[in-house]
Design an enzyme around this catalytic site. Sequence first.
Site, PDB file in Angstrom:
ATOM      1  N   ASN A 208       0.854  -1.192   0.000  1.00 30.89           N
ATOM      2  CA  ASN A 208       0.000   0.000   0.000  1.00 30.89           C
ATOM      3  C   ASN A 208       0.885   1.236   0.000  1.00 30.89           C
ATOM      4  O   ASN A 208       2.109   1.129   0.029  1.00 30.89           O
ATOM      5  CB  ASN A 208      -0.966  -0.027   1.195  1.00 30.89           C
ATOM      6  CG  ASN A 208      -0.229  -0.043   2.508  1.00 30.89           C
ATOM      7  OD1 ASN A 208       0.486   0.899   2.840  1.00 30.89           O
ATOM      8  ND2 ASN A 208      -0.377  -1.128   3.263  1.00 30.89           N
ATOM      9  N   PRO A 304      -3.498 -11.535  10.636  1.00 31.36           N
ATOM     10  CA  PRO A 304      -3.842 -11.300  12.053  1.00 31.36           C
ATOM     11  C   PRO A 304      -3.931  -9.804  12.316  1.00 31.36           C
ATOM     12  O   PRO A 304      -3.172  -9.025  11.727  1.00 31.36           O
ATOM     13  CB  PRO A 304      -2.656 -11.910  12.810  1.00 31.36           C
ATOM     14  CG  PRO A 304      -1.538 -11.960  11.823  1.00 31.36           C
ATOM     15  CD  PRO A 304      -2.172 -12.132  10.475  1.00 31.36           C
ATOM     16  N   ASP A 305      -4.848  -9.399  13.174  1.00 29.29           N
ATOM     17  CA  ASP A 305      -4.948  -7.983  13.558  1.00 29.29           C
ATOM     18  C   ASP A 305      -4.023  -7.775  14.762  1.00 29.29           C
ATOM     19  O   ASP A 305      -4.335  -8.197  15.876  1.00 29.29           O
ATOM     20  CB  ASP A 305      -6.399  -7.631  13.893  1.00 29.29           C
ATOM     21  CG  ASP A 305      -6.586  -6.133  14.067  1.00 29.29           C
ATOM     22  OD1 ASP A 305      -5.678  -5.489  14.638  1.00 29.29           O
ATOM     23  OD2 ASP A 305      -7.620  -5.614  13.629  1.00 29.29           O
ATOM     24  N   PHE A 324      -4.406   3.537  14.995  1.00 25.64           N
ATOM     25  CA  PHE A 324      -4.747   4.562  14.011  1.00 25.64           C
ATOM     26  C   PHE A 324      -5.959   4.102  13.231  1.00 25.64           C
ATOM     27  O   PHE A 324      -6.199   2.900  13.102  1.00 25.64           O
ATOM     28  CB  PHE A 324      -3.583   4.781  13.038  1.00 25.64           C
ATOM     29  CG  PHE A 324      -2.585   5.785  13.541  1.00 25.64           C
ATOM     30  CD1 PHE A 324      -1.679   5.432  14.526  1.00 25.64           C
ATOM     31  CD2 PHE A 324      -2.569   7.085  13.052  1.00 25.64           C
ATOM     32  CE1 PHE A 324      -0.766   6.353  15.010  1.00 25.64           C
ATOM     33  CE2 PHE A 324      -1.667   8.017  13.534  1.00 25.64           C
ATOM     34  CZ  PHE A 324      -0.768   7.650  14.513  1.00 25.64           C
ATOM     35  N   LYS A 342     -11.676  -3.004  18.593  1.00 28.65           N
ATOM     36  CA  LYS A 342     -10.314  -3.540  18.739  1.00 28.65           C
ATOM     37  C   LYS A 342      -9.885  -3.616  20.208  1.00 28.65           C
ATOM     38  O   LYS A 342      -8.995  -4.382  20.546  1.00 28.65           O
ATOM     39  CB  LYS A 342      -9.331  -2.672  17.957  1.00 28.65           C
ATOM     40  CG  LYS A 342      -9.660  -2.630  16.464  1.00 28.65           C
ATOM     41  CD  LYS A 342      -8.430  -2.627  15.625  1.00 28.65           C
ATOM     42  CE  LYS A 342      -8.776  -2.535  14.158  1.00 28.65           C
ATOM     43  NZ  LYS A 342      -7.684  -2.948  13.290  1.00 28.65           N
TER      44      LYS A 342
END
Length: 398
Positions: A208, A304-305, A324, A342
Site C-alpha cells: 500500500n 492477524p490484527d 490509528f 479492537k
Amino acid sequence: MLTGRRILLIIGGGIAAFKSLDLIRRLRERGAAVTPVLTPAGAEFVTPLSASALAGTKVYRDLFDLTDEAEMGHIELSRSADLVVVAPATADLMAKMAAGLANDLASTLLLATDKAVLAAPAMNVRMWEHAATQRNVATLRGDGILFVGPDEGDMACGEYGPGRMAEPLAIVAAIEAALAAGPLAGRRVIVTSGPTHEPIDPVRYIANRSSGAQGSAIAGALAALGAEVVFVTGPASAPMPAGVQIVAVETAREMQAAVASALPADAAVFAAAVADWRMAAASDHKIKKDGTGSLPVLEFAENPDILAGVSQMAEGRPVLVVGFAAETDDVIANATAKRKRKGCDWILANDVSPVTGIMGGSENAVTLISESGAETWPRMSKAEVATRLAARIAEALA
Ligand code: CTP
C-alpha cells in the site's frame, strides 16, 4: 548538545569498533567529555593511541594497572561518568554483563557503576539471533540496560540481517535521550510503522502507499522524551528515526512476531498500515503466463490484527495501546466504533480522502478518540502530531 556531559565509552572487540572512533569524535563535537575503555579484544581492532588521540584523554585498559588505581580506582572511574556506553557491545560482553561477571576492567566497571548503561550491540546475525544472546538481552533489559540497535544490513562477515552496530549518529541520539532523562525515561514503547508487503510469488507482492512518515516521527518523538523505543517497520520510504531499536519486517505476520518478541512494554503505538489480506498460499516459484491467455486467480487469507491482539491480551498488556484509523467517510463515528471493536485505549483517526493530501504528504489532521470522547487537533505537520502524541503518552504514563 552534550556540553559538559561525561561519557565512559567501553569499546568491545568487534569489527564495528572502528565506528566507535567516529562516535568519540561526534560526542566531543557536541561538547561531551569521553573516557574510553578498551577491552583486550577491542584493542585488537582499534589502537589505544587512536582512541586516546580522538578522546584527548587517557585510555583505560587494565584492571590491574597500578597507575590507574593510584590516579582513579575502578569504582570511581565507573561512577565519575554521567552515562556508561558500551559500543560495540559484543555477544561475549553482554553475556558477562547478564551473568554479573567482573573478570576484567570493562566488566568490573559495568558491575560497579551506579549510572545508566546504554549498549550498542554488534555481532554476526546468527550470534544475535542465538537463543543465548536473546536471553541475555532480555535479562539486561530487565536490569534496566538501555539499547540502541542493532541495525539490519550487510555485515562485515558477508551475511545479511540484524547485528550491525547502530550508526554513530544514532548512538549519539540515544545518548542524548538517555541523558535528557525526559518524562519517558525508563519507559519502553513499541511503535509499528510503514506498509507491509505480502508476497504473491518470489518477485511480486501486495503493498500500500504508506510512507511510514508518521510512524517514524512518532518513534523519534518518543525517543526524544527518553523512551526506549522498539521501532517495528515494514518496507517504508521515510527516513528511519534516530535513537531507536529498529526491527525491519516485511509481512504482517512477521510484524506480529516482532511485536510479540518486543513485549513487554509500557505503551504500544500501532501506526503501521498493515495489509488486511495476504495470499492464502504464496507461490514459491514465479507465476508464469501459460500461453493460453488464462488469468491467474489470487486467493486471499486474512492477516492477524496485531493491534486487536495486543489490546486484548489477558496478561502483560501494555498500559496504553494506541491505534490509528484511516477513514474516508464518517471519520469520527467509524473510528469510535473501531476503538471499541479492537479494544485499544486511544485511536488517532485521520481522513485520508485524496483531497486531504494526507496519505504520503507531510501534514496530518487527526482526531484523538479515547474513552472520554473525541478531540480534534488542528491540521499540522506529521512531526508536530508526533510531538503532541508523545507528550500525551508521557502524561498518560506518568
Ligand atoms: N492494524 C494492525 N493489524 C492489522 C490491521 C490493522 O495492527 N492486521 C492496526 C493498524 O496499525 C492501525 C489500525 O489497526 O493502528 C487500523 O485498523 P484497520 O482495521 O486496518 O483500519 P483501517 O486501515 O483504518 O481500515 P478498515 O476501515 O478496513 O478497518
